[in-house]
Design a protein around this motif. Structure first.
Motif, PDB file in Angstrom:
ATOM      1  N   ALA A 199      -0.454   0.168  12.701  1.00 40.97           N
ATOM      2  CA  ALA A 199      -0.781  -0.056  14.108  1.00 40.97           C
ATOM      3  C   ALA A 199      -1.637  -1.308  14.293  1.00 40.97           C
ATOM      4  O   ALA A 199      -1.555  -1.971  15.325  1.00 40.97           O
ATOM      5  N   ALA A 200      -2.454  -1.635  13.292  1.00 45.11           N
ATOM      6  CA  ALA A 200      -3.320  -2.808  13.390  1.00 45.11           C
ATOM      7  C   ALA A 200      -2.524  -4.102  13.516  1.00 45.11           C
ATOM      8  O   ALA A 200      -3.032  -5.111  14.003  1.00 45.11           O
ATOM      9  N   MET A 201      -1.256  -4.084  13.090  1.00 47.99           N
ATOM     10  CA  MET A 201      -0.411  -5.270  13.197  1.00 47.99           C
ATOM     11  C   MET A 201       0.240  -5.391  14.577  1.00 47.99           C
ATOM     12  O   MET A 201       0.941  -6.355  14.845  1.00 47.99           O
ATOM     13  N   GLU A 228       0.844  -1.195   0.000  1.00 49.58           N
ATOM     14  CA  GLU A 228       0.000   0.000   0.000  1.00 49.58           C
ATOM     15  C   GLU A 228       0.881   1.248   0.000  1.00 49.58           C
ATOM     16  O   GLU A 228       1.998   1.233   0.485  1.00 49.58           O
ATOM     17  N   ARG A 229       0.331   2.327  -0.544  1.00 46.18           N
ATOM     18  CA  ARG A 229       1.120   3.549  -0.705  1.00 46.18           C
ATOM     19  C   ARG A 229       0.523   4.715   0.075  1.00 46.18           C
ATOM     20  O   ARG A 229       0.774   5.862  -0.244  1.00 46.18           O
ATOM     21  N   HIS A 230      -0.289   4.402   1.077  1.00 44.79           N
ATOM     22  CA  HIS A 230      -0.890   5.469   1.861  1.00 44.79           C
ATOM     23  C   HIS A 230       0.177   6.161   2.711  1.00 44.79           C
ATOM     24  O   HIS A 230       1.274   5.657   2.896  1.00 44.79           O
ATOM     25  N   ARG A 231      -0.199   7.323   3.231  1.00 41.14           N
ATOM     26  CA  ARG A 231       0.668   8.027   4.160  1.00 41.14           C
ATOM     27  C   ARG A 231      -0.197   8.631   5.256  1.00 41.14           C
ATOM     28  O   ARG A 231      -1.426   8.585   5.203  1.00 41.14           O
ATOM     29  N   GLY A 232       0.449   9.193   6.263  1.00 44.63           N
ATOM     30  CA  GLY A 232      -0.265   9.871   7.319  1.00 44.63           C
ATOM     31  C   GLY A 232      -1.080   8.929   8.187  1.00 44.63           C
ATOM     32  O   GLY A 232      -0.704   7.786   8.435  1.00 44.63           O
ATOM     33  N   VAL A 233      -2.242   9.413   8.650  1.00 45.18           N
ATOM     34  CA  VAL A 233      -3.070   8.667   9.592  1.00 45.18           C
ATOM     35  C   VAL A 233      -3.566   7.356   8.985  1.00 45.18           C
ATOM     36  O   VAL A 233      -3.596   6.321   9.648  1.00 45.18           O
ATOM     37  N   LYS A 234      -3.979   7.389   7.716  1.00 41.42           N
ATOM     38  CA  LYS A 234      -4.490   6.173   7.077  1.00 41.42           C
ATOM     39  C   LYS A 234      -3.443   5.070   7.087  1.00 41.42           C
ATOM     40  O   LYS A 234      -3.743   3.907   7.407  1.00 41.42           O
ATOM     41  N   ALA A 235      -2.205   5.417   6.742  1.00 42.37           N
ATOM     42  CA  ALA A 235      -1.126   4.431   6.762  1.00 42.37           C
ATOM     43  C   ALA A 235      -0.814   4.002   8.194  1.00 42.37           C
ATOM     44  O   ALA A 235      -0.612   2.813   8.468  1.00 42.37           O
ATOM     45  N   ALA A 236      -0.775   4.957   9.111  1.00 43.65           N
ATOM     46  CA  ALA A 236      -0.449   4.652  10.505  1.00 43.65           C
ATOM     47  C   ALA A 236      -1.449   3.667  11.101  1.00 43.65           C
ATOM     48  O   ALA A 236      -1.077   2.771  11.869  1.00 43.65           O
ATOM     49  N   ARG A 237      -2.728   3.820  10.765  1.00 39.61           N
ATOM     50  CA  ARG A 237      -3.743   2.884  11.268  1.00 39.61           C
ATOM     51  C   ARG A 237      -3.472   1.462  10.754  1.00 39.61           C
ATOM     52  O   ARG A 237      -3.641   0.485  11.489  1.00 39.61           O
ATOM     53  N   THR A 238      -3.081   1.371   9.483  1.00 42.33           N
ATOM     54  CA  THR A 238      -2.774   0.050   8.906  1.00 42.33           C
ATOM     55  C   THR A 238      -1.616  -0.591   9.644  1.00 42.33           C
ATOM     56  O   THR A 238      -1.661  -1.780   9.992  1.00 42.33           O
TER      57      THR A 238
END
Length: 337
Positions: free
Chosen positions: A120-122, A108-118
């Motif tokens: 953190a879920a791990m 995935e190539r998201h950044r910011g909060v959206k990426a951080a949530r991904t």
């Protein structure tokens, strides 16, 4: 006919089969200190766990321990070369020796909060990620989840005091070693190429910066011109044609060994003698350097102790503190170009 995928075994399944409580199974499988469980019961529980193919759930284990043994490495959106691959391999081994698992993650190539949530879920204990993927809100989210952030692609000076650790390659130093070598050999009309493409362009810009700064520090009137280049023979030929039109430089820093190899081929095709007319320096010191003719002079990134790097990453996790790491030293390897 619809097939039903079997459910993974749980400690409840083991307890029922062994005729003991789930607490007993948990004590046995986690080698809980101080538990007075007969050796025969321990052997029976472990044997049934093996028979059922029981594997402990990482998230549940993390909740029980209050911490995770997972270090998440978010891959850059480029193909890794031998240097990065070897570093990741040895870092994986050293962290494993210290009880941690390095997981490389991409896609995935998201950044910011959206990426951080991904991430953190791990439930990792730390995330190693390119600085451009981070935002203040994303960093805050990770810190609230007690996840340490280790950023790549950012200078330690820019991150100190922010709660973000750094793991950086000295790309400015790579360019500086190339510039110092060429200016020291008497070249004054210098050129460099910078790769096109978002990620490589950032790295190339840092190497160009070091190259320019080294030329200026020498105080001998050396000049540096730069051109953008794609990783293709056609682009290398276009760069050489431009130099032929504008005047060939005395020496070139080719960003890395692969780009330099393309330039060497293009200069040979254009009957430009290397190094008699134009000298050439690459970077990374790949096997390619010794395969080319003439053999390519390069700047090698000499790795420091991987074990020390792993220890500092673990210290960042366990002490919840910043660490700033640059585990490579740029060293010039002189050959024939």
């Amino acid at each position: 006919m619809t097939s039903i995928r079997p459910r993974p075994a749980t400690i409840t399944d083991i307890a029922k089969r062994a005729g003991v409580s789930t607490a007993t199974v948990s004590y046995v499988l986690n080698d809980a200190p101080g538990s007075r469980i007969p050796e025969g019961t321990r052997t029976r529980v472990r044997s049934i766990a093996d028979e059922l193919g029981y594997v402990p759930h990482a998230s549940a284990r993390s909740l029980r321990k209050g911490s995770s043994d997972l270090v998440l490495y978010v891959q850059m959106d480029v193909v890794h070369g031998p240097l990065a691959t070897e570093f990741h391999h040895h870092l994986t081994l050293r962290l494993r020796d210290m009880g941690y698992t390095l997981l490389q993650y991409g896609g995935e190539r998201h950044r910011g909060v959206k990426a951080a949530r991904t991430w953190a879920a791990m439930r990792p204990s730390a995330v190693i990620v390119e600085h451009e993927r981070l935002t203040p809100a994303g960093i805050e989210l990770l810190h609230k989840a007690d996840i340490q952030v280790i950023a790549t692609g950012v200078a330690a000076e820019a991150a100190k005091g922010t709660g973000v650790s750094t793991l950086t390659m000295d790309d400015v130093g790579v360019g500086a070693r190339a510039g110092e070598h060429l200016v020291g050999r008497g070249y004054r009309d210098l050129a460099a190429v910078v790769p096109r493409g978002h990620v490589l362009r950032r790295i190339g810009g840092l190497r160009l910066q070091g190259f320019q700064e080294a030329a200026a520090r020498a105080g001998v009137g050396a000049t540096v011109r730069s051109l953008d280049m794609d990783w293709s023979p056609e682009s290398a030929a276009e760069v050489v044609r431009t130099w032929l039109d504008e005047g060939l430089p005395e020496a070139v820093f080719g960003y890395n060994d692969e780009f330099s190899g393309l330039l060497l081929g293009a200069m040979r095709d254009a009957r430009v003698p290397v190094p008699d007319r134009t000298a050439l320096v690459g970077a990374d010191d790949l096997m390619l350097c010794r395969m080319l003719r003439p053999r390519l002079t390069s700047v090698r990134l000499e790795p420091q102790s991987i074990e020390a790097t792993a220890q500092e990453i673990v210290r960042a996790v366990t002490e919840r503190t910043e660490v700033h790491l640059s585990p490579w030293t740029p060293v010039l390897v002189q050959r024939e170009t």
